[in-house]
Design a protein around this motif. Structure first.
Motif, PDB file in Angstrom:
ATOM      1  N   ALA A  80       0.831  -1.202   0.000  1.00 35.24           N
ATOM      2  CA  ALA A  80       0.000   0.000   0.000  1.00 35.24           C
ATOM      3  C   ALA A  80       0.869   1.256   0.000  1.00 35.24           C
ATOM      4  N   GLU A  81       1.917   1.245   0.821  1.00 31.45           N
ATOM      5  CA  GLU A  81       2.813   2.406   0.905  1.00 31.45           C
ATOM      6  C   GLU A  81       3.548   2.631  -0.406  1.00 31.45           C
ATOM      7  N   VAL A  82       4.048   1.564  -0.997  1.00 30.97           N
ATOM      8  CA  VAL A  82       4.773   1.675  -2.266  1.00 30.97           C
ATOM      9  C   VAL A  82       3.854   2.212  -3.357  1.00 30.97           C
ATOM     10  N   LYS A  83       2.654   1.659  -3.453  1.00 31.63           N
ATOM     11  CA  LYS A  83       1.730   2.114  -4.491  1.00 31.63           C
ATOM     12  C   LYS A  83       1.345   3.579  -4.284  1.00 31.63           C
ATOM     13  N   ALA A  84       1.147   3.985  -3.037  1.00 36.03           N
ATOM     14  CA  ALA A  84       0.836   5.387  -2.762  1.00 36.03           C
ATOM     15  C   ALA A  84       1.995   6.282  -3.191  1.00 36.03           C
ATOM     16  N   GLN A  85       3.207   5.872  -2.872  1.00 35.26           N
ATOM     17  CA  GLN A  85       4.374   6.683  -3.222  1.00 35.26           C
ATOM     18  C   GLN A  85       4.592   6.744  -4.730  1.00 35.26           C
ATOM     19  N   LEU A  86       4.184   5.706  -5.445  1.00 36.37           N
ATOM     20  CA  LEU A  86       4.343   5.674  -6.900  1.00 36.37           C
ATOM     21  C   LEU A  86       3.132   6.278  -7.625  1.00 36.37           C
ATOM     22  N   ASP A 133      -0.017   5.260  -7.529  1.00 34.64           N
ATOM     23  CA  ASP A 133      -1.052   4.293  -7.906  1.00 34.64           C
ATOM     24  C   ASP A 133      -2.098   4.246  -6.800  1.00 34.64           C
ATOM     25  N   VAL A 134      -2.998   5.211  -6.817  1.00 28.83           N
ATOM     26  CA  VAL A 134      -3.985   5.362  -5.752  1.00 28.83           C
ATOM     27  C   VAL A 134      -4.917   4.159  -5.673  1.00 28.83           C
ATOM     28  N   THR A 135      -5.312   3.637  -6.825  1.00 31.75           N
ATOM     29  CA  THR A 135      -6.273   2.524  -6.843  1.00 31.75           C
ATOM     30  C   THR A 135      -5.741   1.320  -6.087  1.00 31.75           C
ATOM     31  N   ASN A 136      -4.524   0.896  -6.393  1.00 27.97           N
ATOM     32  CA  ASN A 136      -3.965  -0.280  -5.726  1.00 27.97           C
ATOM     33  C   ASN A 136      -3.595   0.019  -4.278  1.00 27.97           C
ATOM     34  N   ALA A 137      -3.214   1.255  -3.994  1.00 29.22           N
ATOM     35  CA  ALA A 137      -2.938   1.621  -2.603  1.00 29.22           C
ATOM     36  C   ALA A 137      -4.212   1.472  -1.769  1.00 29.22           C
ATOM     37  N   LYS A 138      -5.328   1.985  -2.278  1.00 31.74           N
ATOM     38  CA  LYS A 138      -6.598   1.874  -1.552  1.00 31.74           C
ATOM     39  C   LYS A 138      -7.061   0.427  -1.450  1.00 31.74           C
ATOM     40  N   THR A 139      -6.827  -0.351  -2.499  1.00 35.28           N
ATOM     41  CA  THR A 139      -7.211  -1.769  -2.453  1.00 35.28           C
ATOM     42  C   THR A 139      -6.519  -2.464  -1.300  1.00 35.28           C
ATOM     43  N   ALA A 140      -5.198  -2.224  -1.145  1.00 41.88           N
ATOM     44  CA  ALA A 140      -4.435  -2.862  -0.070  1.00 41.88           C
ATOM     45  C   ALA A 140      -4.875  -2.345   1.297  1.00 41.88           C
ATOM     46  N   ILE A 141      -5.101  -1.041   1.398  1.00 44.81           N
ATOM     47  CA  ILE A 141      -5.583  -0.474   2.656  1.00 44.81           C
ATOM     48  C   ILE A 141      -6.904  -1.132   3.060  1.00 44.81           C
ATOM     49  N   ASN A 142      -7.774  -1.335   2.094  1.00 43.94           N
ATOM     50  CA  ASN A 142      -9.097  -1.888   2.402  1.00 43.94           C
ATOM     51  C   ASN A 142      -9.041  -3.370   2.766  1.00 43.94           C
ATOM     52  N   VAL A 143      -8.049  -4.083   2.249  1.00 48.27           N
ATOM     53  CA  VAL A 143      -7.851  -5.471   2.679  1.00 48.27           C
ATOM     54  C   VAL A 143      -7.577  -5.508   4.182  1.00 48.27           C
ATOM     55  N   ILE A 144      -6.703  -4.607   4.644  1.00 42.87           N
ATOM     56  CA  ILE A 144      -6.353  -4.554   6.058  1.00 42.87           C
ATOM     57  C   ILE A 144      -7.535  -4.061   6.886  1.00 42.87           C
ATOM     58  N   ARG A 145      -8.210  -3.046   6.406  1.00 46.60           N
ATOM     59  CA  ARG A 145      -9.351  -2.514   7.149  1.00 46.60           C
ATOM     60  C   ARG A 145     -10.462  -3.558   7.271  1.00 46.60           C
ATOM     61  N   LYS A 146     -10.742  -4.267   6.197  1.00 48.67           N
ATOM     62  CA  LYS A 146     -11.791  -5.290   6.236  1.00 48.67           C
ATOM     63  C   LYS A 146     -11.447  -6.377   7.248  1.00 48.67           C
ATOM     64  N   ALA A 147     -10.178  -6.797   7.263  1.00 44.58           N
ATOM     65  CA  ALA A 147      -9.762  -7.831   8.216  1.00 44.58           C
ATOM     66  C   ALA A 147      -9.929  -7.353   9.656  1.00 44.58           C
ATOM     67  N   PRO A 161      -9.395  11.413   1.979  1.00 44.30           N
ATOM     68  CA  PRO A 161      -8.711  12.023   0.841  1.00 44.30           C
ATOM     69  C   PRO A 161      -7.669  11.075   0.250  1.00 44.30           C
ATOM     70  N   THR A 162      -7.360  11.276  -1.028  1.00 38.92           N
ATOM     71  CA  THR A 162      -6.426  10.363  -1.712  1.00 38.92           C
ATOM     72  C   THR A 162      -5.138  11.049  -2.138  1.00 38.92           C
ATOM     73  N   ASP A 163      -4.855  12.230  -1.598  1.00 38.11           N
ATOM     74  CA  ASP A 163      -3.532  12.817  -1.836  1.00 38.11           C
ATOM     75  C   ASP A 163      -2.494  12.004  -1.081  1.00 38.11           C
ATOM     76  N   LEU A 164      -1.237  12.139  -1.455  1.00 39.85           N
ATOM     77  CA  LEU A 164      -0.181  11.288  -0.899  1.00 39.85           C
ATOM     78  C   LEU A 164      -0.103  11.396   0.624  1.00 39.85           C
ATOM     79  N   ASN A 165      -0.110  12.605   1.161  1.00 37.49           N
ATOM     80  CA  ASN A 165       0.038  12.765   2.610  1.00 37.49           C
ATOM     81  C   ASN A 165      -1.101  12.083   3.361  1.00 37.49           C
ATOM     82  N   SER A 166      -2.318  12.199   2.832  1.00 35.81           N
ATOM     83  CA  SER A 166      -3.462  11.570   3.508  1.00 35.81           C
ATOM     84  C   SER A 166      -3.374  10.055   3.448  1.00 35.81           C
ATOM     85  N   LEU A 167      -2.952   9.525   2.303  1.00 30.27           N
ATOM     86  CA  LEU A 167      -2.809   8.069   2.180  1.00 30.27           C
ATOM     87  C   LEU A 167      -1.720   7.554   3.123  1.00 30.27           C
TER      88      LEU A 167
END
Length: 438
Positions: free
Chosen positions: A351-357, A359-373, A382-388
Motif C-alpha cells: 500500500a505504501e509503495v503504491k501510494a508513493q508511486l 497508484d492510488v487505486t492499488n494503494a486503496k485496495t491494499a488499505i481496504n484489505v487490512i481494514r476489512k480484516a 482524501p487520496t492525496d499522498l500525505n493523507s494516504l
C-alpha cells in the motif's frame, strides 16, 4: 496456511578448548574431538556440526528480544514496561525530566551484543560451508551461504533500527580488524546489497540447505521469498520505492492471503529451550507491560485489533506518574511465536509503495484489505499522498502493534513529534546511543 515449522531449537555453545600445560615444556593446544571449537568448525565441519551451528544461531536470534522490543516499543509509545526493580523503563526510555539514554546499560548494550553475536556465528557458518569436506553439492553450498547472509542482514537491520544516525559496522568478519562504522545511508545500502547478493544464490535454486532451519523453508528458492520480504522492508526505509515494488513481487506477499503467513521465532517449554519473553499473564503487577492509553482512545470504533491485542485489566496499573487500564496482550502464552515478518506487513508495504508511486487505486485496495480484516469499512478519506500515508501509518500502528515498527515508522516520516508525551517533561528519542565499548 501459516508458514510456521514446529522445529525445536537447541542452544549451541562454542565450548572452551582444553589446554594442557607443564612447567618444563610447551604443549600445543589440542581440540577436543568430541567438542570442536570455532576454529575446527570453520576449517572442516561435519554436517552435524553445521546443523548445531544453525540451531545455535536461530536460538541466539531470540536472545534479548525483550530488550529490543521494550526499547523500541516504549520509545514508540506503544506500551509501558513497568518494573518495580528497574525504574529505567519509565524514566530513561521515556526521557523523564533530565533522564537520558545510557550508552552502557542493558537496554542499549544487550540487544546490540546479541545481534552481533548472531552475526559472528553467521560468519563462522559461511566459513564452515566454504571449507567443509562433507559431501554437499555446489548448489547446496551456495544456498547455505546465502541463508547465512540473509540472517546476517536481518540482524544488522535490527541493530540499525536502534542506532539509526550513528550508523553501524557491517563488516565484522575479522574480529581483529573490524570494519568501520558506516553512515546511516551507507548502513542501509550495505544491508540491502547483502540481501541482494544472497538472493542471487537463492532464487531459482532448487537445492535444499545442507541443514534444517525453523525460520521459513529448507529449499533455497522458497527461502528466497523471505529474503525478498526483508529486502522490501529495507527498501521502504531507503525510500527506494521501485526496489521495494520489485522485492515484493518476488516475496511471499499475497494481497488475498492469510495475514499471518510469514517467518517466526518459535518457543517451547522443552528443556533448554526459551520462552516468549514478551509474555506476561493478564493483570500482572510488578513486572508487566501495559498499553499506552492513546492506542485505545485513538482506535476507530469496531477495530477488532484492539480487542485481540489488548486485555482490559481488573484494576488500573499505576507507576511513575503513568497509568493504563489495558494489558499488552499480543502474545497470549509463553510459547506464542514472535514474527520476524509476515504477510500483513507486506500488504501494508505494498500500500505504501503504491501510494508513493502514485497508484492510488492499488494503494486503496491494499488499505481496504487490512481494514476489512479489522472489521472496518473501506477507506473513504482524501487520496492525496500525505493523507494516504497517514492512513497507512495508522493501519500499521494497529496491525503491527508491539512488533517493533511504530517508532521506526514515525521516525522515517519525520513524525516523532506526533507521538504522545506521557508526562509534560518527557522526551521522544530519535536513536539509542552507540554502546560505550564501541
Amino acid at each position: 496456511m501459516k508458514k510456521i515449522i514446529n522445529y525445536s531449537k537447541n542452544i549451541f555453545l562454542l565450548p572452551i578448548v582444553a589446554i594442557l600445560m607443564w612447567t618444563s615444556c610447551k604443549v600445543d593446544v589440542i581440540d577436543d574431538p568430541n567438542n570442536p571449537g570455532a576454529g575446527t568448525i570453520s576449517e572442516n565441519a561435519s554436517l552435524s556440526e553445521i546443523q548445531n551451528l544453525v540451531d545455535g544461531m536461530e536460538s541466539g536470534m531470540r536472545d534479548n528480544l525483550n530488550s529490543y522490543f521494550d526499547g523500541v516499543g516504549v520509545i514508540g509509545r506503544e506500551f509501558y514496561r513497568y518494573s518495580t526493580s528497574d525504574p529505567r523503563f519509565t524514566s530513561d526510555l521515556l526521557g523523564k525530566g533530565n533522564a537520558t539514554l545510557d550508552s552502557n546499560t542493558f537496554y542499549t548494550t544487550n540487544p546490540f551484543a546479541s545481534r552481533y553475536r548472531v552475526v559472528k556465528n553467521t560468519n563462522i557458518l559461511i566459513k564452515a560451508l566454504q571449507n567443509t569436506k562433507a559431501t554437499i553439492s555446489e548448489a547446496e553450498r551456495k544456498a547455505g551461504i546465502a541463508y547465512a547472509l540473509t540472517i546476517q542482514a536481518y540482524q544488522l537491520l535490527m541493530v540499525f533500527n536502534q542506532q539509526y544516525g550513528n550508523g553501524i559496522r557491517v563488516d565484522v568478519s575479522d574480529p581483529e580488524r573490524l570494519g568501520p562504522f558506516l553512515s546511516q545511508d551507507e548502513s542501509l545500502k550495505a544491508i540491502q546489497d547483502s540481501l541482494n547478493k544472497a538472493d542471487l544464490d537463492l532464487n531459482d535454486n532448487a537445492a535444499r540447505f545442507p541443514f534444517t532451519t525453523s525460520l521459513y523453508s529448507n529449499v533455497a528458492d522458497d527461502f528466497s521469498k523471505l529474503n525478498r520480504a526483508f529486502a522490501a522492508r529495507v527498501a521502504i526505509y531507503r525510500k527506494d520505492w521501485a526496489q521495494a515494488n520489485s522485492a515484493l513481487s518476488e516475496s511471499f506477499f499475497d494481497i488475498n492471503g492469510d495475514l499471518t503467513t510469514g517467518s517466526y521465532h518459535l518457543f517451547s517449554t522443552a528443556g533448554g529451550d526459551q520462552l516468549n519473553p514478551q509474555y506476561f499473564p493478564q493483570n500482572s503487577s510488578g513486572e508487566t507491560r501495559v498499553v499506552q492509553p492513546s492506542f485505545i482512545t485513538d482506535a476507530q470504533p469496531g477495530d477488532t485489533r484492539v480487542a485481540s491485542k489488548t486485555s482490559k485489566r481488573t484494576a488500573t496499573a499505576f507507576q511513575d506518574g503513568l497509568q493504563s487500564d489495558y494489558d499488552f496482550w499480543v502474545y497470549q502464552s509463553n510459547v506464542a511465536p514472535i514474527p520476524l515478518i509476515r504477510n500483513e506487513e507486506l500488504i501494508l508495504i505494498y500500500a505504501e509503495v503504491k501510494a508513493q508511486l502514485g497508484d492510488v487505486t492499488n494503494a486503496k485496495t491494499a488499505i481496504n484489505v487490512i481494514r476489512k480484516a479489522a472489521g472496518l469499512p473501506d477507506y473513504a478519506g482524501p487520496t492525496d499522498l500525505n493523507s494516504l500515508i497517514d492512513e497507512i501509518l495508522d493501519q500499521r500502528r494497529y496491525s503491527l502493534f508491539g512488533e517493533g515498527h511504530r517508532w521506526i515508522d514515525m521516525r522515517r516520516y519525520d513524525k516523532l513529534d506526533q507521538l504522545p508525551k506521557d508526562r509534560p517533561d518527557d522526551n521522544v528519542w530519535t536513536q539509542f546511543p552507540r554502546p560505550a565499548n564501541e
